[in-house]
Design a protein around this motif. Sequence first.
Motif, short mmCIF file in Angstrom:
data_model
loop_
_atom_site.label_atom_id
_atom_site.label_comp_id
_atom_site.label_asym_id
_atom_site.label_seq_id
_atom_site.Cartn_x
_atom_site.Cartn_y
_atom_site.Cartn_z
N ARG A 69 0.85 -1.19 0.00
CA ARG A 69 0.00 0.00 0.00
C ARG A 69 0.89 1.24 0.00
O ARG A 69 1.72 1.39 0.88
CB ARG A 69 -0.94 -0.03 1.20
CG ARG A 69 -1.96 -1.17 1.08
CD ARG A 69 -2.83 -1.34 2.31
NE ARG A 69 -3.49 -0.12 2.73
CZ ARG A 69 -4.64 0.35 2.22
NH1 ARG A 69 -5.26 -0.31 1.27
NH2 ARG A 69 -5.17 1.46 2.70
N VAL A 70 0.66 2.11 -1.01
CA VAL A 70 1.46 3.31 -1.19
C VAL A 70 0.55 4.52 -1.17
O VAL A 70 -0.39 4.60 -1.96
CB VAL A 70 2.25 3.25 -2.52
CG1 VAL A 70 3.08 4.51 -2.72
CG2 VAL A 70 3.11 2.00 -2.61
N LYS A 71 0.83 5.45 -0.27
CA LYS A 71 0.04 6.69 -0.20
C LYS A 71 0.71 7.74 -1.09
O LYS A 71 1.90 8.01 -0.96
CB LYS A 71 -0.04 7.21 1.23
CG LYS A 71 -0.86 8.50 1.35
CD LYS A 71 -1.00 8.91 2.79
CE LYS A 71 -1.77 10.20 2.94
NZ LYS A 71 -3.18 10.07 2.65
N PHE A 72 -0.06 8.33 -1.99
CA PHE A 72 0.43 9.37 -2.89
C PHE A 72 0.24 10.74 -2.23
O PHE A 72 -0.86 11.07 -1.81
CB PHE A 72 -0.31 9.33 -4.23
CG PHE A 72 0.24 8.30 -5.16
CD1 PHE A 72 0.97 8.66 -6.28
CD2 PHE A 72 0.04 6.94 -4.90
CE1 PHE A 72 1.50 7.71 -7.13
CE2 PHE A 72 0.57 5.98 -5.76
CZ PHE A 72 1.29 6.36 -6.87
N ILE A 73 1.32 11.49 -2.18
CA ILE A 73 1.30 12.86 -1.68
C ILE A 73 1.49 13.76 -2.90
O ILE A 73 2.49 13.62 -3.62
CB ILE A 73 2.43 13.12 -0.66
CG1 ILE A 73 2.40 12.10 0.47
CG2 ILE A 73 2.38 14.55 -0.15
CD1 ILE A 73 1.17 12.11 1.33
N VAL A 74 0.55 14.65 -3.15
CA VAL A 74 0.61 15.55 -4.30
C VAL A 74 0.47 16.96 -3.79
O VAL A 74 -0.54 17.32 -3.20
CB VAL A 74 -0.51 15.23 -5.33
CG1 VAL A 74 -0.38 16.12 -6.54
CG2 VAL A 74 -0.49 13.77 -5.72
N ASN A 75 1.50 17.76 -3.99
CA ASN A 75 1.48 19.15 -3.52
C ASN A 75 1.31 20.10 -4.66
O ASN A 75 1.55 19.87 -5.76
CB ASN A 75 2.77 19.46 -2.77
CG ASN A 75 2.88 18.60 -1.52
OD1 ASN A 75 1.92 18.39 -0.81
ND2 ASN A 75 4.07 18.09 -1.27
#
Length: 123
Positions: free
Chosen positions: A117-123
Amino acid sequence: MQSAYAEPVVNTQRAAAEYTLNFPTSRYPETGAHIKDAIATGHSSVCTIDRDGAEENRRESLKGYPTKKGYDRDEWPMAMCAEGGAGADIRYISPRDNRGAGSWVSHQVEDYPDGTRVKFIVN
């Protein structure tokens, strides 16, 4: 091999994701905007890697979205995510941005087994 963009999630409780991936919006602005918008409207920011399900997920997510000359159909969650498939958010974006982003993500998670499980962080 762990990339400079992926960091393990450390938590004493059961973490929602095992890794975080800081998506480079400056390199892939159309894809980054799409992911950010899709998450803001309720789509998961976590991708459970499911490479074997990618083809079926892509088929399901793109139903009803015809091809457009000069554009790719970008999906969020991505087809390689168990969360993808029917109901994914679709946006028409430039092939260069879409394919570059797809290649970048693929490279970042290539050593992670299915089920990660990979959480995507998009700024």
